[in-house]
Motif scaffolding. Structure first.
Motif, mmCIF file in Angstrom:
data_model
loop_
_atom_site.group_PDB
_atom_site.id
_atom_site.type_symbol
_atom_site.label_atom_id
_atom_site.label_comp_id
_atom_site.label_asym_id
_atom_site.label_seq_id
_atom_site.Cartn_x
_atom_site.Cartn_y
_atom_site.Cartn_z
ATOM 1 N N TRP A 448 36.864 -25.158 -109.873
ATOM 2 C CA TRP A 448 36.306 -23.829 -109.595
ATOM 3 C C TRP A 448 37.247 -23.091 -108.661
ATOM 4 N N LYS A 450 37.083 -19.812 -106.021
ATOM 5 C CA LYS A 450 36.227 -18.831 -105.342
ATOM 6 C C LYS A 450 37.040 -18.155 -104.241
ATOM 7 N N GLU A 452 36.357 -15.693 -101.024
ATOM 8 C CA GLU A 452 35.196 -15.229 -100.269
ATOM 9 C C GLU A 452 35.608 -14.579 -98.958
ATOM 10 N N GLY A 457 30.405 -16.767 -96.738
ATOM 11 C CA GLY A 457 30.685 -17.231 -98.084
ATOM 12 C C GLY A 457 29.783 -16.650 -99.139
ATOM 13 N N PHE A 460 31.644 -12.764 -102.269
ATOM 14 C CA PHE A 460 32.685 -13.517 -102.962
ATOM 15 C C PHE A 460 32.962 -12.969 -104.352
ATOM 16 N N GLN A 461 34.045 -13.515 -104.958
ATOM 17 C CA GLN A 461 34.332 -13.464 -106.391
ATOM 18 C C GLN A 461 34.614 -14.907 -106.810
ATOM 19 N N GLU A 462 34.138 -15.311 -108.014
ATOM 20 C CA GLU A 462 34.197 -16.733 -108.355
ATOM 21 C C GLU A 462 34.298 -16.946 -109.865
ATOM 22 N N THR A 464 33.777 -20.522 -112.367
ATOM 23 C CA THR A 464 33.324 -21.921 -112.286
ATOM 24 C C THR A 464 33.458 -22.673 -113.603
ATOM 25 N N PHE A 482 35.857 -13.029 -113.385
ATOM 26 C CA PHE A 482 35.253 -13.336 -112.087
ATOM 27 C C PHE A 482 33.884 -12.692 -111.970
ATOM 28 N N GLY A 484 30.712 -12.033 -108.889
ATOM 29 C CA GLY A 484 30.457 -12.048 -107.450
ATOM 30 C C GLY A 484 29.798 -10.765 -107.014
#
Length: 518
Positions: A448, A450, A452, A457, A460-462, A464, A482, A484
């Protein structure tokens, strides 16, 4: 039967006689009790300006006292002989009335004035310190004996009400401009008595590191030579430099050494970092030399030249100047900055900003772990990290240096990760993607990514959903789409390794070359 009757009558007669005798004695004692007399009341005022008064009544032939406090509340308190009462009073005079009662209910009363006056506070000491966050700010605290509170005025606005504070508190204040001001602290007693002291402060706007050229009140006194120099609005506000103001410099004439002197208010403090960083923007070709040297106040003592080279053109970047060998005992109090030193003027206008002391170069994307001068701010969970020589260089990753993550044997939901803080926020748009080279001991390892906000936290943008497909070999993973809830001020890059599954044995994973696309 006759004997029993006789015995009964005898006992009854004795009882009646005894009762009659005791009743006569009680009547005689009551008649002998005199009314209360010799009344007095002592007031003990606590010597701490709290207004606490201990009231101690006394007298003869008294079984109880009732003390009427006379403080406007209408309240009183009943005391047994030998007891006292405690009461808080404001400064003033109070006609305290004491009513004494004996066993017969007879009363005698006394009224005595209680005078409460507070002593002036003593040993007043004030402490004024410079603010740690503002050049125009001060912090004030105070101590004194016999004080109940303090008030402070800062000498800038006469219409501004005093600020009340207690011992142990600190009052912060920011002045609107430079100047000389008188801070006045008054220690209050709780009454009319006060003690006052003052301290004169000079508010200046020092030219000191880090130097950002943002002050609207400061004269930076830039000294140009063979150049045109000015402080202007940033012509390219971006993630590389979002400052409002920067320094513009253009070499003029025919000399090759055109530059600018940037004076400071005091010698540089080298007790911490001793290397330098500076943001630059140059339209000249990549590899253009930028030079800094340090001098004392009159230029009679100078350091060696320290050089760095641009890596981009017409973009802001942060250059690092390694000052190895610098004599930090010298009173260096000004910078000299050159662009393209030794070459003839070209008519190009260059810019610089944000001069600061630093241990190493800034940590920026892409992350390749190749520069031994970089000092990374890295954290881990359920594992440890080290920066090592690439254990298996191949066609996918021939880099010399990579980051090693040693994942512990853990249960599920272990969130094994490595987090790397970068100095410049990562900017996201709808097309942003990343590539990351990963060496995994097994295929099917979920990774993953992320990014942040530091300290939160939840912003964020993530991504996974990326999984390795190669075991014991380098491969390049791509992270896109992404999701978030913010795109602002994201500087903590977190990489998770199979965070939801358990591992029965430790495993070692390598990563390298985190590159942002778009």
């Amino acid at each position: 039967m006759k004997n029993l009757k006789f015995l009964f009558v005898s006992i009854l007669l004795v009882f009646v006689a005894t009762t009659s005798c005791e009743s006569d004695e009680d009547t005689d004692l009551g008649a002998a009790i005199e009314a209360p007399s010799g009344l007095d009341v002592i007031f003990n005022i606590t010597q701490d300006n709290s207004g606490l008064v201990t009231i101690s009544p006394s007298g003869v032939n008294v079984s109880s006292f009732e003390v009427f406090f006379a403080d406007g509340t209408g309240e009183s308190e009943v005391l047994a002989l030998g007891q006292n009462a405690e009461r808080m009073y404001a400064e003033g005079s109070y006609p305290v009335r004491v009513v004494a009662t004996n066993l017969n209910g007879d009363t005698t009363e006394l009224t005595k004035n209680l005078d409460v006056s507070f002593r002036a506070p003593e040993n007043l000491v004030i402490t004024v310190t410079e603010s740690s966050v503002s050049n125009f700010g001060v912090s004030v605290s105070a101590t004194a004996d016999f004080e109940t509170a303090f008030e402070v005025t800062f000498g800038e606005d006469p219409a501004l009400a005093p600020v009340a504070f207690m011992e142990g508190d600190t009052v912060d204040y920011d002045y609107n401009g430079t100047g000389t001001y008188t801070i006045t602290v008054t220690a209050l007693s709780g009454g009319a008595a006060t003690t006052e002291t003052t301290e004169v402060v000079m508010i200046v706007d020092p030219v000191s590191l880090p130097l950002d050229f943002e002050s609207t009140t400061l004269n930076y006194n830039l000294i140009n030579f063979e150049s045109a120099v000015s402080i202007i609005a940033n012509p390219d506000i971006s993630s590389g430099n979002d400052s409002a103001s920067v320094v513009s410099i253009e070499k003029t004439g025919t000399q090759t050494f055109g530059g600018v002197v940037v004076p400071l208010s005091a010698p540089i403090d080298f007790s911490g970092p001793q290397n330098l960083r500076m943001k630059t923007w140059s339209p000249m070709p990549v590899g253009t030399k930028v030079t800094i040297k340090l001098e004392n106040v009159d230029g009679s003592i100078a350091s060696a030249d320290y050089e760095a080279f641009t890596t981009v053109s017409s973009e802001w970047e942060t250059l690092f100047f390694d000052t190895a060998g610098l004599d930090t005992t010298q009173p260096f109090s000004r910078f000299v900055v050159f662009f393209d030193l030794g070459a003839a003027p070209t008519g190009d206008v260059n810019y610089f900003d944000d001069i600061e002391l630093a241990e190493g170069p800034p940590i920026l994307l892409p992350l390749d772990f190749e520069d031994p001068n970089r000092i990374y701010n890295i954290g881990t969970n359920n594992g440890g990290f080290s920066i090592v020589a690439n254990p298996v260089p191949d066609v996918v990753n021939s880099s010399s240096t990579v980051l090693q993550f040693d994942r512990n044997a853990t249960g599920p939901n272990n969130f094994a990760l490595v987090a790397i803080v970068v100095d410049q926020p990562v900017v996201f748009n709808s097309n942003t993607s990343f590539t990351l080279k990963v060496y995994s001991p097994r295929a099917g390892l979920p990774v993953w990514l992320k990014v942040e906000r530091i300290g939160n936290g939840g912003l964020f943008q993530e991504v996974t959903s990326v999984t390795t497909t190669v075991a014991n070999g380098w491969e390049e993973l791509t992270f896109n789409s992404f999701t978030g809830n913010t795109t602002n001020d994201l500087r903590n890059i977190v990489i998770f390794f199979d965070p939801l599954q358990a591992t029965s044995a430790p495993e070692t994973i390598y990563i390298d070359d985190l590159i942002k696309i778009n």
